[in-house]
Design a protein around this motif. Structure first.
Motif, PDB file in Angstrom:
ATOM      1  N   TYR A 210       0.827  -1.206   0.000  1.00 13.64           N
ATOM      2  CA  TYR A 210       0.000   0.000   0.000  1.00 13.64           C
ATOM      3  C   TYR A 210       0.865   1.261   0.000  1.00 13.64           C
ATOM      4  O   TYR A 210       0.568   2.234  -0.675  1.00 13.64           O
ATOM      5  CB  TYR A 210      -0.970  -0.004   1.176  1.00 13.64           C
ATOM      6  CG  TYR A 210      -2.015   1.073   1.038  1.00 13.64           C
ATOM      7  CD1 TYR A 210      -3.007   0.967   0.067  1.00 13.64           C
ATOM      8  CD2 TYR A 210      -2.003   2.196   1.841  1.00 13.64           C
ATOM      9  CE1 TYR A 210      -3.960   1.968  -0.098  1.00 13.64           C
ATOM     10  CE2 TYR A 210      -2.948   3.195   1.689  1.00 13.64           C
ATOM     11  CZ  TYR A 210      -3.922   3.082   0.724  1.00 13.64           C
ATOM     12  OH  TYR A 210      -4.852   4.075   0.557  1.00 13.64           O
ATOM     13  N   GLU A 211       1.952   1.244   0.758  1.00 11.04           N
ATOM     14  CA  GLU A 211       2.828   2.415   0.843  1.00 11.04           C
ATOM     15  C   GLU A 211       3.629   2.646  -0.432  1.00 11.04           C
ATOM     16  O   GLU A 211       3.805   3.780  -0.861  1.00 11.04           O
ATOM     17  CB  GLU A 211       3.813   2.266   2.007  1.00 11.04           C
ATOM     18  CG  GLU A 211       3.197   2.402   3.370  1.00 11.04           C
ATOM     19  CD  GLU A 211       4.184   2.071   4.493  1.00 11.04           C
ATOM     20  OE1 GLU A 211       5.352   1.722   4.213  1.00 11.04           O
ATOM     21  OE2 GLU A 211       3.769   2.158   5.658  1.00 11.04           O
TER      22      GLU A 211
ATOM     23  N   TRP B 133      -4.297   7.838   3.483  1.00 12.25           N
ATOM     24  CA  TRP B 133      -4.956   7.341   2.279  1.00 12.25           C
ATOM     25  C   TRP B 133      -4.074   7.576   1.056  1.00 12.25           C
ATOM     26  O   TRP B 133      -3.574   8.660   0.830  1.00 12.25           O
ATOM     27  CB  TRP B 133      -6.300   8.051   2.092  1.00 12.25           C
ATOM     28  CG  TRP B 133      -7.058   7.498   0.936  1.00 12.25           C
ATOM     29  CD1 TRP B 133      -7.279   8.106  -0.255  1.00 12.25           C
ATOM     30  CD2 TRP B 133      -7.678   6.216   0.852  1.00 12.25           C
ATOM     31  NE1 TRP B 133      -7.992   7.278  -1.088  1.00 12.25           N
ATOM     32  CE2 TRP B 133      -8.246   6.098  -0.422  1.00 12.25           C
ATOM     33  CE3 TRP B 133      -7.788   5.134   1.721  1.00 12.25           C
ATOM     34  CZ2 TRP B 133      -8.922   4.972  -0.858  1.00 12.25           C
ATOM     35  CZ3 TRP B 133      -8.471   4.009   1.303  1.00 12.25           C
ATOM     36  CH2 TRP B 133      -9.034   3.934   0.031  1.00 12.25           C
ATOM     37  N   ARG B 134      -3.885   6.531   0.272  1.00 10.03           N
ATOM     38  CA  ARG B 134      -3.122   6.637  -0.978  1.00 10.03           C
ATOM     39  C   ARG B 134      -3.816   5.932  -2.129  1.00 10.03           C
ATOM     40  O   ARG B 134      -3.198   5.362  -2.990  1.00 10.03           O
ATOM     41  CB  ARG B 134      -1.753   6.107  -0.808  1.00 10.03           C
ATOM     42  CG  ARG B 134      -0.864   5.544  -0.577  1.00 10.03           C
ATOM     43  CD  ARG B 134       0.468   5.051  -0.944  1.00 10.03           C
ATOM     44  NE  ARG B 134       0.949   5.167  -2.278  1.00 10.03           N
ATOM     45  CZ  ARG B 134       0.699   4.321  -3.245  1.00 10.03           C
ATOM     46  NH1 ARG B 134      -0.047   3.285  -3.091  1.00 10.03           N
ATOM     47  NH2 ARG B 134       1.235   4.520  -4.409  1.00 10.03           N
TER      48      ARG B 134
ATOM     49  N   ASN C  64      -5.355   0.457  -7.254  1.00 12.92           N
ATOM     50  CA  ASN C  64      -3.892   0.524  -7.331  1.00 12.92           C
ATOM     51  C   ASN C  64      -3.331  -0.779  -7.892  1.00 12.92           C
ATOM     52  O   ASN C  64      -2.457  -0.775  -8.764  1.00 12.92           O
ATOM     53  CB  ASN C  64      -3.282   0.801  -5.956  1.00 12.92           C
ATOM     54  CG  ASN C  64      -3.591   2.194  -5.432  1.00 12.92           C
ATOM     55  OD1 ASN C  64      -4.094   3.049  -6.151  1.00 12.92           O
ATOM     56  ND2 ASN C  64      -3.299   2.420  -4.173  1.00 12.92           N
TER      57      ASN C  64
ATOM     58  N   TYR D 191      -7.419  10.786  -2.880  1.00 11.62           N
ATOM     59  CA  TYR D 191      -5.957  10.718  -2.883  1.00 11.62           C
ATOM     60  C   TYR D 191      -5.360  11.887  -3.657  1.00 11.62           C
ATOM     61  O   TYR D 191      -4.378  12.487  -3.238  1.00 11.62           O
ATOM     62  CB  TYR D 191      -5.491   9.382  -3.481  1.00 11.62           C
ATOM     63  CG  TYR D 191      -3.993   9.262  -3.592  1.00 11.62           C
ATOM     64  CD1 TYR D 191      -3.174   9.435  -2.482  1.00 11.62           C
ATOM     65  CD2 TYR D 191      -3.392   8.986  -4.803  1.00 11.62           C
ATOM     66  CE1 TYR D 191      -1.803   9.325  -2.573  1.00 11.62           C
ATOM     67  CE2 TYR D 191      -2.020   8.873  -4.912  1.00 11.62           C
ATOM     68  CZ  TYR D 191      -1.224   9.053  -3.802  1.00 11.62           C
ATOM     69  OH  TYR D 191       0.141   8.946  -3.901  1.00 11.62           O
TER      70      TYR D 191
END
Length: 192
Positions: free
Chosen positions: A28-29, A105-106, A112, A170
């Motif tokens: 996620y990062e 949040w990204r 993604n 985002y």
């Protein structure tokens, strides 16, 4: 007397959990393709053989990561208090607001991942599609119960709206999303 789990059994479950937790955070990062297996193994504190015992390939780990996020999302929707269909739809859509304003949040993890796996036949995309079908069908069933004349079309609009709101949060201002969710759901559902 209850039989105690053997140490190796609890270590196995724990290792798999650490691998999934670590992968979830790192994917996620930083993105799925940008994060290597060696980094996941090192940060999870497991041996390479342990990793491959649980996940024969990185794609198997990615699928497990997406399935776990999906499971948690479905459980959160199932835990919502039962309400009339229109209020249930609003409550489900409000989960977007909760997710994007919680911090860090990204973007949607499913969107993604889809961007990194363009092959629609891949197991990763199949996991993403399973999530999207469940989400669409859940909304469609509620819309049909509410008397929507075209529940499948309206559900597709709500899914597209969800995708846009998740990414907008985002790219733009996450704090504006709750008001956008409420306004969009009201306008879409009141249009008939």
């Amino acid at each position: 007397m209850r039989q105690k789990k053997s140490e190796s059994q609890s270590e196995v479950g724990s290792a798999r959990g650490r691998l999934l937790d670590t992968a979830t955070r790192l994917f996620y990062e930083g993105g799925i393709h940008a994060v290597g297996i060696d980094r996941i193994i090192a940060e999870a504190g497991v041996a390479k053989a342990t990793f491959y015992n649980h996940f024969p390939s990185k794609d198997d780990l990615v699928v497990a990561y997406l399935e776990e996020i999906d499971r948690l999302g479905r459980a959160a929707v199932a835990a919502l208090p039962k309400q009339p269909p229109r209020k249930m739809i609003a409550a489900i859509m409000a989960r977007i607001s909760e997710a994007v304003t919680a911090g860090g949040w990204r973007g949607c993890p499913f969107l993604n991942a889809a961007a990194e796996y363009p092959d629609s036949a891949s197991p990763v995309r199949q996991a993403i599609n399973a999530r999207r079908v469940w989400y669409h069908d859940s909304l469609e069933n509620l819309l049909a119960e509410d008397g929507d004349p075209a529940p499948s079309v309206t559900a597709s609009l709500l899914v597209a709206l969800s995708d846009g709101l998740l990414e907008s949060a985002y790219l733009d201002d996450a704090e504006s999303v709750p008001a956008l969710v409420r306004e969009a759901v009201t306008r879409l559902l009141d249009r008939r």
